[in-house]
Design a protein around this motif. Structure first.
Motif, PDB file in Angstrom:
ATOM      1  N   LEU A 290      90.469  16.274 -46.873  1.00 19.45           N
ATOM      2  CA  LEU A 290      89.907  17.604 -47.110  1.00 19.45           C
ATOM      3  C   LEU A 290      90.118  18.081 -48.549  1.00 19.45           C
ATOM      4  CD1 LEU A 290      91.110  19.241 -43.778  1.00 19.45           C
ATOM      5  CD2 LEU A 290      88.724  18.762 -44.397  1.00 19.45           C
ATOM      6  N   LYS A 291      90.754  17.251 -49.380  1.00 17.10           N
ATOM      7  CA  LYS A 291      90.994  17.548 -50.793  1.00 17.10           C
ATOM      8  C   LYS A 291      91.893  18.766 -50.988  1.00 17.10           C
ATOM      9  CE  LYS A 291      86.744  15.348 -52.356  1.00 17.10           C
ATOM     10  NZ  LYS A 291      85.518  15.471 -53.159  1.00 17.10           N
ATOM     11  N   VAL A 292      92.920  18.855 -50.150  1.00 19.17           N
ATOM     12  CA  VAL A 292      93.913  19.923 -50.294  1.00 19.17           C
ATOM     13  C   VAL A 292      94.892  19.515 -51.391  1.00 19.17           C
ATOM     14  CG1 VAL A 292      95.793  21.181 -49.166  1.00 19.17           C
ATOM     15  CG2 VAL A 292      93.706  20.623 -47.886  1.00 19.17           C
ATOM     16  N   VAL A 293      95.035  20.363 -52.414  1.00 16.80           N
ATOM     17  CA  VAL A 293      95.922  20.035 -53.528  1.00 16.80           C
ATOM     18  C   VAL A 293      97.226  20.829 -53.482  1.00 16.80           C
ATOM     19  CG1 VAL A 293      94.043  19.306 -55.035  1.00 16.80           C
ATOM     20  CG2 VAL A 293      94.751  21.709 -55.040  1.00 16.80           C
ATOM     21  N   ARG A 294      97.276  21.833 -52.620  1.00 15.78           N
ATOM     22  CA  ARG A 294      98.493  22.633 -52.507  1.00 15.78           C
ATOM     23  C   ARG A 294      98.503  23.336 -51.163  1.00 15.78           C
ATOM     24  NH1 ARG A 294     100.067  28.048 -55.921  1.00 15.78           N
ATOM     25  NH2 ARG A 294     102.266  28.126 -55.371  1.00 15.78           N
ATOM     26  N   ALA A 295      99.691  23.449 -50.559  1.00 15.15           N
ATOM     27  CA  ALA A 295      99.839  24.197 -49.310  1.00 15.15           C
ATOM     28  C   ALA A 295     101.077  25.068 -49.423  1.00 15.15           C
ATOM     29  CB  ALA A 295      99.963  23.248 -48.118  1.00 15.15           C
ATOM     30  N   ARG A 296     100.971  26.317 -48.958  1.00 14.56           N
ATOM     31  CA  ARG A 296     102.122  27.206 -49.007  1.00 14.56           C
ATOM     32  C   ARG A 296     102.116  28.135 -47.813  1.00 14.56           C
ATOM     33  NH1 ARG A 296      98.002  27.848 -52.198  1.00 14.56           N
ATOM     34  NH2 ARG A 296      97.269  29.875 -52.899  1.00 14.56           N
TER      35      ARG A 296
END
Length: 198
Positions: A78-84
């Motif tokens: 899904l091209k997630v580059v950051r999760a918080r």
């Protein structure tokens, strides 16, 4: 009943600090294997046209961390580059920064344990809504009234009085409604797949 904190949260794409590392989530254990993020099986109709379908099984989300619902493999696809992790009132939330061709966008996943999907379909909120189906589960797709190509949310009926919600707000960038909702549907389907495996 007050307007849901979720809808207010969607009006301001977060830039808040994280409360946990940005490392990926562990893959849930189970016999069904790694959840995938292929194109979700979805349908949609007017909010008043039909009731929500009966859910295949209840998937309570009381103790679910939304950031754990998108696995490492799904994040890559899904091209997630950051999760918080974030929090709005008592609702658990996860903000995912996603790389797109034109810019990075924030997709928000919320575990809403205070109300069911039907709250978005009653017609008493400042949203336009439609009934949808995500991988066999009833859902509501909704967006703020009067907006054109700036926001969409997909809320899945996971249990009585609970919904798993994915929201996307892109102010100032005119995406089609279809593209916005297709994005929230895809993340909702991925989160649902992980929830079902877990």
């Amino acid at each position: 009943m007050r307007r849901s904190a979720v809808s207010l949260a969607l009006l301001a794409v977060l830039a808040s600090a994280c409360s946990s590392p940005e490392a990926g989530s562990p893959v849930p254990e189970g016999d069904q294997g790694e959840p995938t993020t292929g194109a979700p099986t979805t349908t949609a109709s007017s909010a008043t046209a039909e009731p929500l379908p009966e859910r295949p099984e209840a998937l309570p989300i009381d103790a679910v961390n939304p950031c754990d619902l998108i696995t490492d493999a799904q994040r890559a696809e899904l091209k997630v580059v950051r999760a918080r992790e974030t929090k709005e009132d008592t609702e658990a939330e996860c903000a995912l920064t996603v790389e797109t061709d034109s810019r990075n966008i924030d997709v928000r996943i919320v575990s809403d344990t205070r109300e069911g999907v039907d709250a978005w379909l009653k017609g008493d909120r400042n949203v336009d809504a439609e009934v949808a189906t995500i991988e066999g589960y009833g859902a509501a797709r909704f967006w703020l009234k009067g907006t054109k190509g700036s926001d969409c949310s997909t809320a899945i009926d996971v249990a009585d009085g609970q919904n798993l919600q994915v929201g996307l707000l892109i102010p100032g960038q005119q995406w089609t409604r279809e593209k916005l909702c297709e994005t929230t549907d895809r993340f909702a389907a991925a989160a649902l797949a992980t929830l079902r495996v877990g």
